[in-house]
Motif scaffolding. Structure first.
Motif, PDB file in Angstrom:
ATOM      1  N   LEU A 101       0.838  -1.198   0.000  1.00  0.00           N
ATOM      2  CA  LEU A 101       0.000   0.000   0.000  1.00  0.00           C
ATOM      3  C   LEU A 101       0.873   1.248   0.000  1.00  0.00           C
ATOM      4  N   PHE A 102       0.310   2.344  -0.531  1.00  0.00           N
ATOM      5  CA  PHE A 102       1.002   3.630  -0.485  1.00  0.00           C
ATOM      6  C   PHE A 102       0.871   4.197   0.927  1.00  0.00           C
ATOM      7  N   ALA A 103       1.998   4.320   1.631  1.00  0.00           N
ATOM      8  CA  ALA A 103       1.965   4.744   3.032  1.00  0.00           C
ATOM      9  C   ALA A 103       1.456   6.167   3.199  1.00  0.00           C
ATOM     10  N   HIS A 104       1.655   7.010   2.175  1.00  0.00           N
ATOM     11  CA  HIS A 104       1.293   8.424   2.294  1.00  0.00           C
ATOM     12  C   HIS A 104      -0.149   8.689   1.862  1.00  0.00           C
ATOM     13  N   ARG A 105      -0.878   7.649   1.489  1.00  0.00           N
ATOM     14  CA  ARG A 105      -2.274   7.834   1.081  1.00  0.00           C
ATOM     15  C   ARG A 105      -3.199   7.115   2.057  1.00  0.00           C
ATOM     16  N   THR A 106      -4.388   7.671   2.212  1.00  0.00           N
ATOM     17  CA  THR A 106      -5.386   7.017   3.052  1.00  0.00           C
ATOM     18  C   THR A 106      -5.845   5.714   2.412  1.00  0.00           C
TER      19      THR A 106
END
Length: 254
Positions: A101-106
């Motif tokens: 998952l993209f850590a900087h996105r919800t």
């Protein structure tokens, strides 16, 4: 029978080590296939060859009737340009062991990223579909959370929703519960049971023998880069004909 996936003579080596030894496979639309086998048997490599993340040394894979990574130009088979290969790969949803998952996105941001950037959906449409999928995997209440705020099981359920958001023809699962704490495995398997009941075409590399017995239409056992046995779960798991399969199952079922 209409085939979602067909593999013919797939071979793959890394250096001098032949990992896949000429594998053939057919998977029908709506079928759930579970691939079992000891570690190092080539299961994950085979899955990656199906979606062309690994390029077979020989042999070919068809998805939705199109050969992955190639096209015929006259009588010559030539590699596809990268953009067209990526379009092919979107037919296959991939769920990995470690979420990615993209850590900087919800949570919501992770699920809408692909539909908006790759498929060109408007944000309102992408968000509406994403919320439906998050509800389906039991994560709608965490749409505004970030991955760091989630358990491993929750992250994997979001990863499943993200893959489904691209509306793939086939879902590929590469040992989706192997990185989870034991108490979190059940929640991910429950989501996968729901997908199976809904008719999603699934190829699942897994060590979860109980899940394979319960959910799979067919199981396939790989050992040392070869398909040693395939058939209905009850037959393969209870009365395998191949002695090496019997040895493997005796170890994992004891």
């Amino acid at each position: 029978m209409s085939l979602a996936v067909k593999a013919v003579g797939v071979r793959k080596s890394f250096g001098s080590h032949e990992v896949l030894k000429g594998l053939d496979l057919e998977v029908a639309y709506g079928e759930v296939l579970c691939i079992l086998g000891p570690s190092g048997s080539g299961k994950s490599t085979f899955l990656r060859c199906i979606n062309h993340l690994e390029v077979p040394d020989s042999g070919y894979v068809w998805v939705d009737g199109s050969i992955m990574g190639y096209e015929h130009r006259g009588d010559v088979l030539q590699e596809l340009p990268v953009a067209r290969l990526r379009a092919q790969q979107r037919r296959l949803g991939m769920v990995f062991q470690h979420f990615n998952l993209f850590a900087h996105r919800t949570v919501l941001g992770n699920v809408i990223e692909g539909p908006m950037v790759v498929r060109g959906l408007r944000r309102t449409e992408a968000e509406a579909r994403a919320m439906q999928l998050l509800d389906q995997v039991g994560m709608a209440g965490r749409a505004s959370s970030y991955p760091a705020q989630l358990s491993g099981g929750q992250k994997q359920r979001v990863a499943i929703a993200r893959a489904l958001a691209m509306e793939p023809s086939v879902m590929l699962f590469d040992e989706p519960t192997s990185a989870l704490d034991p108490e979190l495995v059940g929640e991910v398997l429950e989501v996968m049971r729901g997908l199976a009941k809904g008719g999603t075409t699934m190829i699942v590399v897994t060590h979860e023998i109980g899940f394979a017995r319960e959910v799979a239409d067919r199981v396939l056992v790989m050992i040392d880069g070869e398909i040693r046995e395939t058939g209905k779960p009850g037959q393969v798991l209870s009365e395998p004909g191949d002695p090496r399969v019997r040895t493997f199952l005796s170890r994992v079922l004891s």
